[in-house]
Motif scaffolding. Structure first.
Motif, PDB file in Angstrom:
ATOM      1  N   GLU A  81      56.452  -3.141  35.944  1.00 51.03           N
ATOM      2  CA  GLU A  81      57.160  -3.272  35.581  1.00 51.03           C
ATOM      3  C   GLU A  81      58.511  -4.102  36.072  1.00 51.03           C
ATOM      4  O   GLU A  81      59.484  -4.192  35.482  1.00 51.03           O
ATOM      5  CB  GLU A  81      58.321  -1.787  35.375  1.00 51.03           C
ATOM      6  CG  GLU A  81      56.746  -0.630  34.214  1.00 51.03           C
ATOM      7  CD  GLU A  81      56.554  -1.474  32.610  1.00 51.03           C
ATOM      8  OE1 GLU A  81      57.466  -2.745  32.242  1.00 51.03           O
ATOM      9  OE2 GLU A  81      55.387  -0.234  32.144  1.00 51.03           O
ATOM     10  N   THR A 191      53.619   0.259  25.020  1.00 48.69           N
ATOM     11  CA  THR A 191      52.272   0.077  25.000  1.00 48.69           C
ATOM     12  C   THR A 191      50.803  -1.339  24.593  1.00 48.69           C
ATOM     13  O   THR A 191      49.902  -1.203  25.804  1.00 48.69           O
ATOM     14  CB  THR A 191      51.642   1.042  24.190  1.00 48.69           C
ATOM     15  OG1 THR A 191      52.508   2.275  25.049  1.00 48.69           O
ATOM     16  CG2 THR A 191      50.266   1.847  24.902  1.00 48.69           C
ATOM     17  N   THR A 194      51.821  -4.020  27.505  1.00 49.03           N
ATOM     18  CA  THR A 194      51.774  -3.756  28.959  1.00 49.03           C
ATOM     19  C   THR A 194      52.037  -5.066  29.834  1.00 49.03           C
ATOM     20  O   THR A 194      52.501  -5.695  29.498  1.00 49.03           O
ATOM     21  CB  THR A 194      50.263  -3.204  29.187  1.00 49.03           C
ATOM     22  OG1 THR A 194      49.613  -4.692  29.935  1.00 49.03           O
ATOM     23  CG2 THR A 194      49.294  -2.904  28.608  1.00 49.03           C
ATOM     24  N   LEU A 210      55.306   3.227  28.950  1.00 45.83           N
ATOM     25  CA  LEU A 210      54.065   3.482  27.908  1.00 45.83           C
ATOM     26  C   LEU A 210      53.234   4.462  27.744  1.00 45.83           C
ATOM     27  O   LEU A 210      53.065   5.546  28.556  1.00 45.83           O
ATOM     28  CB  LEU A 210      53.223   2.111  28.923  1.00 45.83           C
ATOM     29  CG  LEU A 210      53.259   1.175  29.935  1.00 45.83           C
ATOM     30  CD1 LEU A 210      52.849   0.576  30.721  1.00 45.83           C
ATOM     31  CD2 LEU A 210      53.421  -0.149  29.160  1.00 45.83           C
ATOM     32  N   ALA A 212      50.041   5.560  28.830  1.00 45.02           N
ATOM     33  CA  ALA A 212      49.312   4.484  29.422  1.00 45.02           C
ATOM     34  C   ALA A 212      47.450   5.495  29.349  1.00 45.02           C
ATOM     35  O   ALA A 212      46.387   5.011  30.484  1.00 45.02           O
ATOM     36  CB  ALA A 212      49.118   5.166  31.190  1.00 45.02           C
ATOM     37  N   TYR A 215      45.678   1.557  28.025  1.00 44.68           N
ATOM     38  CA  TYR A 215      45.000   0.090  28.756  1.00 44.68           C
ATOM     39  C   TYR A 215      45.631   0.463  29.744  1.00 44.68           C
ATOM     40  O   TYR A 215      44.419  -0.250  30.760  1.00 44.68           O
ATOM     41  CB  TYR A 215      45.423  -1.108  28.208  1.00 44.68           C
ATOM     42  CG  TYR A 215      45.774  -2.006  27.291  1.00 44.68           C
ATOM     43  CD1 TYR A 215      44.245  -2.079  26.786  1.00 44.68           C
ATOM     44  CD2 TYR A 215      46.642  -2.075  25.446  1.00 44.68           C
ATOM     45  CE1 TYR A 215      43.453  -2.666  25.435  1.00 44.68           C
ATOM     46  CE2 TYR A 215      46.242  -2.412  24.639  1.00 44.68           C
ATOM     47  CZ  TYR A 215      44.576  -2.698  24.578  1.00 44.68           C
ATOM     48  OH  TYR A 215      43.949  -3.054  23.024  1.00 44.68           O
ATOM     49  N   VAL A 216      45.757   1.076  30.433  1.00 45.32           N
ATOM     50  CA  VAL A 216      46.500   1.409  31.938  1.00 45.32           C
ATOM     51  C   VAL A 216      45.149   2.744  32.346  1.00 45.32           C
ATOM     52  O   VAL A 216      44.154   1.983  32.755  1.00 45.32           O
ATOM     53  CB  VAL A 216      47.161   2.167  31.796  1.00 45.32           C
ATOM     54  CG1 VAL A 216      47.649   2.533  34.346  1.00 45.32           C
ATOM     55  CG2 VAL A 216      48.888   1.477  32.102  1.00 45.32           C
ATOM     56  N   THR A 312      46.479  -8.676  23.129  1.00 41.23           N
ATOM     57  CA  THR A 312      45.650  -7.157  23.934  1.00 41.23           C
ATOM     58  C   THR A 312      45.341  -6.768  22.086  1.00 41.23           C
ATOM     59  O   THR A 312      44.892  -7.873  21.834  1.00 41.23           O
ATOM     60  CB  THR A 312      46.371  -5.897  23.932  1.00 41.23           C
ATOM     61  OG1 THR A 312      46.865  -5.277  22.765  1.00 41.23           O
ATOM     62  CG2 THR A 312      46.988  -6.229  25.034  1.00 41.23           C
TER      63      THR A 312
END
Length: 408
Positions: A81, A191, A194, A210, A212, A215-216, A312
């Motif tokens: 970040e 989010t 990202t 985010l 998470a 996508y994390v 995304t």
């Protein structure tokens, strides 16, 4: 001096994103000879002496206050970040709560984009309202004009781009600059993009968060949120998260770290497949609009192209006519490769019918027909297109049939 010595003195090239995703959050003192940091499930931390316990210099004091596993994930997110520090929370909504509670107090005025994630609105309209915080919702297209909405007691501006369900873009740098000029904190839910495709702190935002979970993690098997802040706001975020007892399980944090390693590859596949599906949908007679800022025809495309470096897998589809709900249900119920589920960001494709009326009050969303939200996963896009094509056949067949006929 040798050529090698000269090369050693040259400035090193900054590592690319894919390299940082592979190496961030891998502290050598915790990992020892292993590639991945250990999964530390801990509550109690033992000290060598009373002096060590009371000295205030111990690296670890209690499981909730940090472990090698949480430290690795927070360090990785801070790096990605470009932040001064990061915390982890049990969910994306918990991350929203921590971010807002870090800056607002009784008597404050809070500006929240009208297209924010609905549970965020609920938190503002219930918990923050009980605390004496007034929330005002604003048009996502306001840009620098947000300055006209500032009051003497405005404490923070909350952004989400693109917006939840309807995917409107915001002029993030303009809003952040207007807020900073008045000493107002800016917070952004990032989010969708990202830090792979957009880093809010680089564009003037103070706090970024985010879910998470999405996508994390990337595999639909964990619940997690992250909050990252610049140097000015980091102490407040850290204190608030700690005071609220925010923490999450070691296994979820380890899974998030593992998800980070492939996030660049996964998101680029999500982007490629989603755009292929979105462009195909634009040519369908059953579709009125495709809500995707990376499409050249989208009203927010110029902002997306200026500020973001990718897109995304999540976008919206507005049907071309007011198809009855039974027809939309028939379309979605029969999908083979799209599951029906509210979350997103995993490897699988998802579809839901969406009701925008409950999620905005300051602006009106005009649509010819029902709205469907799609998440395009990692399946082959040709299979997804064939699945949607079959869905449209069911949609039109049921819409054309009398209401009491259920057979397709």
């Amino acid at each position: 001096m040798s050529q090698n010595a000269e090369n050693d003195e040259m400035p090193r090239r900054a590592p690319a994103l894919a390299t940082r995703l592979s190496h961030a959050g891998r502290p050598q003192d915790a990992s020892l000879p292993f590639v991945n940091p250990p999964i530390v499930r801990a509550s109690t931390v033992l000290f060598e002496s009373v002096g060590a316990m009371q000295g205030g210099k111990a690296r670890y004091v209690y499981g909730r206050r940090g472990t090698p596993t949480s430290e690795a994930l927070c360090d990785a997110m801070t790096d990605l970040e470009g932040a001064a520090g990061s915390v982890v929370t049990p969910s994306g909504l918990a991350a929203i709560s921590v971010a807002l509670l870090s800056v607002v107090s009784a008597g404050d005025h809070l500006l929240v984009v009208d297209t924010a994630y609905h549970p965020c609105r609920h938190f503002c309209d219930t918990v923050l309202k009980r605390m004496g915080v007034e929330t005002e919702y604003y048009d996502p297209a306001v840009g620098a004009g947000i300055a006209a909405l500032f009051r003497p007691n405005t404490r923070a501006v909350y952004l989400e781009a693109p917006g939840s369900l309807t995917f409107e873009m915001q002029d993030v740098p303009a809003i952040a600059a207007a807020a900073r000029a008045r000493g107002i904190v800016s917070i952004m839910d990032n989010t969708w993009a990202t830090p792979v495709f957009f880093r809010p702190l680089d564009h003037g935002i103070d706090i970024t968060l985010l879910a998470a979970t999405k996508y994390v993690g990337g595999h639909s098997d964990l619940m997690l949120g992250t909050v990252s802040a610049n140097a000015a706001l980091w102490p407040a975020v850290k204190e608030t998260s700690g005071s609220l007892g925010m923490f999450t399980g070691a296994d979820d944090m380890f899974a998030a770290l593992r998800g980070l390693r492939t996030m660049d590859l996964r998101l680029r596949r999500h982007q490629e497949s989603a755009l292929a599906v979105a462009r195909w949908l634009q040519g369908r007679p059953e579709v009125g609009r495709v809500l995707h800022p990376a499409l050249e025809t989208d009203p927010g495309h110029a902002l997306w192209r200026r500020d973001f470096c990718g897109a995304t897998g999540l976008f919206g589809v507005v049907l071309a006519a007011p198809y009855p709900s039974r027809a939309v249900a028939a379309m979605l119920d029969g999908l083979r490769w799209f599951g029906l589920g509210y979350s997103w960001g995993g490897f699988e494709s998802l579809a839901i019918p969406a009701d925008v009326a409950l999620s905005r009050t300051a602006t009106r969303f005009e649509a010819a027909g029902p709205l469907i939200r799609l998440h395009v996963g990692l399946e082959d896009p040709a299979d997804l297109i064939a699945d949607l094509q079959d869905g449209f056949r069911r949609l039109t067949a049921v819409a054309a049939a009398p209401a009491d006929e259920t057979d397709l």
